[in-house]
Design a protein around this motif. Sequence first.
Motif, PDB file in Angstrom:
ATOM      1  N   UNK A 112       0.874  -1.131   0.045  1.00  0.00           N
ATOM      2  CA  UNK A 112       0.065   0.040  -0.024  1.00  0.00           C
ATOM      3  C   UNK A 112       0.881   1.060   0.019  1.00  0.00           C
ATOM      4  N   UNK A 113       0.731   2.033  -1.027  1.00  0.00           N
ATOM      5  CA  UNK A 113       1.612   3.101  -1.151  1.00  0.00           C
ATOM      6  C   UNK A 113       0.697   4.593  -1.246  1.00  0.00           C
ATOM      7  N   UNK A 114       1.245   5.609  -0.663  1.00  0.00           N
ATOM      8  CA  UNK A 114       0.699   7.067  -0.496  1.00  0.00           C
ATOM      9  C   UNK A 114       1.683   7.901  -1.418  1.00  0.00           C
ATOM     10  N   UNK A 115       0.940   8.401  -2.354  1.00  0.00           N
ATOM     11  CA  UNK A 115       1.656   9.192  -3.335  1.00  0.00           C
ATOM     12  C   UNK A 115       1.753   8.971  -4.808  1.00  0.00           C
ATOM     13  N   UNK A 116       2.401   9.775  -5.690  1.00  0.00           N
ATOM     14  CA  UNK A 116       2.211   9.479  -7.125  1.00  0.00           C
ATOM     15  C   UNK A 116       3.278   8.312  -7.281  1.00  0.00           C
ATOM     16  N   UNK A 117       3.109   7.484  -8.201  1.00  0.00           N
ATOM     17  CA  UNK A 117       3.610   6.416  -8.603  1.00  0.00           C
ATOM     18  C   UNK A 117       4.640   6.321  -9.414  1.00  0.00           C
ATOM     19  N   UNK A 121       1.397  -3.444 -11.170  1.00  0.00           N
ATOM     20  CA  UNK A 121       0.034  -3.324 -11.362  1.00  0.00           C
ATOM     21  C   UNK A 121      -0.380  -2.287 -10.228  1.00  0.00           C
ATOM     22  N   UNK A 122      -1.439  -1.403 -10.450  1.00  0.00           N
ATOM     23  CA  UNK A 122      -1.583  -0.540  -9.257  1.00  0.00           C
ATOM     24  C   UNK A 122      -3.233  -0.375  -9.346  1.00  0.00           C
ATOM     25  N   UNK A 123      -3.969  -0.276  -7.993  1.00  0.00           N
ATOM     26  CA  UNK A 123      -5.185  -0.057  -8.118  1.00  0.00           C
ATOM     27  C   UNK A 123      -5.667   1.144  -6.832  1.00  0.00           C
ATOM     28  N   UNK A 124      -6.080   2.093  -7.374  1.00  0.00           N
ATOM     29  CA  UNK A 124      -6.173   3.295  -6.670  1.00  0.00           C
ATOM     30  C   UNK A 124      -7.277   3.181  -5.761  1.00  0.00           C
ATOM     31  N   UNK A 125      -7.215   3.285  -4.331  1.00  0.00           N
ATOM     32  CA  UNK A 125      -8.326   3.081  -3.373  1.00  0.00           C
ATOM     33  C   UNK A 125      -8.698   4.117  -2.556  1.00  0.00           C
ATOM     34  N   UNK A 126      -8.092   5.528  -2.722  1.00  0.00           N
ATOM     35  CA  UNK A 126      -8.422   6.358  -2.116  1.00  0.00           C
ATOM     36  C   UNK A 126      -7.616   7.846  -2.292  1.00  0.00           C
ATOM     37  N   UNK A 127      -7.788   8.779  -1.690  1.00  0.00           N
ATOM     38  CA  UNK A 127      -6.666   9.627  -1.646  1.00  0.00           C
ATOM     39  C   UNK A 127      -6.623  10.614  -0.251  1.00  0.00           C
ATOM     40  N   UNK A 128      -5.349  11.195   0.133  1.00  0.00           N
ATOM     41  CA  UNK A 128      -5.540  12.007   1.333  1.00  0.00           C
ATOM     42  C   UNK A 128      -4.567  13.073   0.930  1.00  0.00           C
ATOM     43  N   UNK A 129      -4.672  14.025   1.983  1.00  0.00           N
ATOM     44  CA  UNK A 129      -3.698  15.394   1.803  1.00  0.00           C
ATOM     45  C   UNK A 129      -2.907  15.583   2.977  1.00  0.00           C
TER      46      UNK A 129
END
Length: 299
Positions: free
Chosen positions: A143-148, A154-162
Amino acid sequence: MDRFHLMSVFVAVAEEEGFAGAARRLKLSPPAVTRAVAALEENLSVRLLNRTTRYVRVTEAGARYLDDARRILAAVAEAEEAAAGGNAEPRGLIRLTAPVLFGRLYVMPAVLDFLRQHPLVEVSAQLRDNVVNLMEEGLDAAVRIGHLPDSSLRAAKVGEVRRLVCASPDYLARHGAPEAPEDLLRHTVIASTAASASLEWKFGADGERRVRVRPRLTVSGNDAAIDAARGGFGLIRVMSYQVAEALAAGELERVLTPYESAPLPIHIVHAESRYGSTRMRRFIDYLAERLRADPRLTD
């Protein structure tokens, strides 16, 4: 001995960095594990492990063989699952990594529920704030936070934070709220080196507005920084998910909202698979559904 069994034992010893740990993981006796590794080294005519009384480490040849063995064992397991059909009960080990606090608050509850539903699955979770190479570390997903960056994953977007700045109501009542990023220079700032080693805080959609803060308190963990802010000591800048509960409870208040930077995506990343194992498909689908349904991860 069966070649795949020998590979499995070697991989366990290498990953556990010891024969006793591998024996516990495989539910074998330590002598059986020792004999398996010795047989493999004899078959290959090469030393795969360096052994001392204190540790076990792979040799250079062992490191190369470890990568190949992991891929072979994964392909065999996935081929067997594919042959058994899509409705087969998931089984086997999933190796996962996630940021420390995010993993504790959001990933581990989903992992525990998944394990309760699928008794033949095991999970090894590494909660680490540094980004690791999945293939080099022998991990299945992250699980990674930030731009890849561009990669074969392969990547599946699951949300966003700031990132946001906040403080306790008590602190704001005593000192007032900053109205612009530059006002931080006149406030008590709490910094966490777990979030970033840089003292330059960036604001605005493109991060074009920058302030070099002077923290009165610097700690190595986000939890400690958040606790200090909740106690009224000063202002912190953290990810929104890290303080979602404190904000909802009124323990912290968000400030400088017009200057917040653009949201950061959250992804589940995993390696491409020829077959697509049942356990990985089910796990990634389950984790993605849980995270996407969490209102705290929708910015």
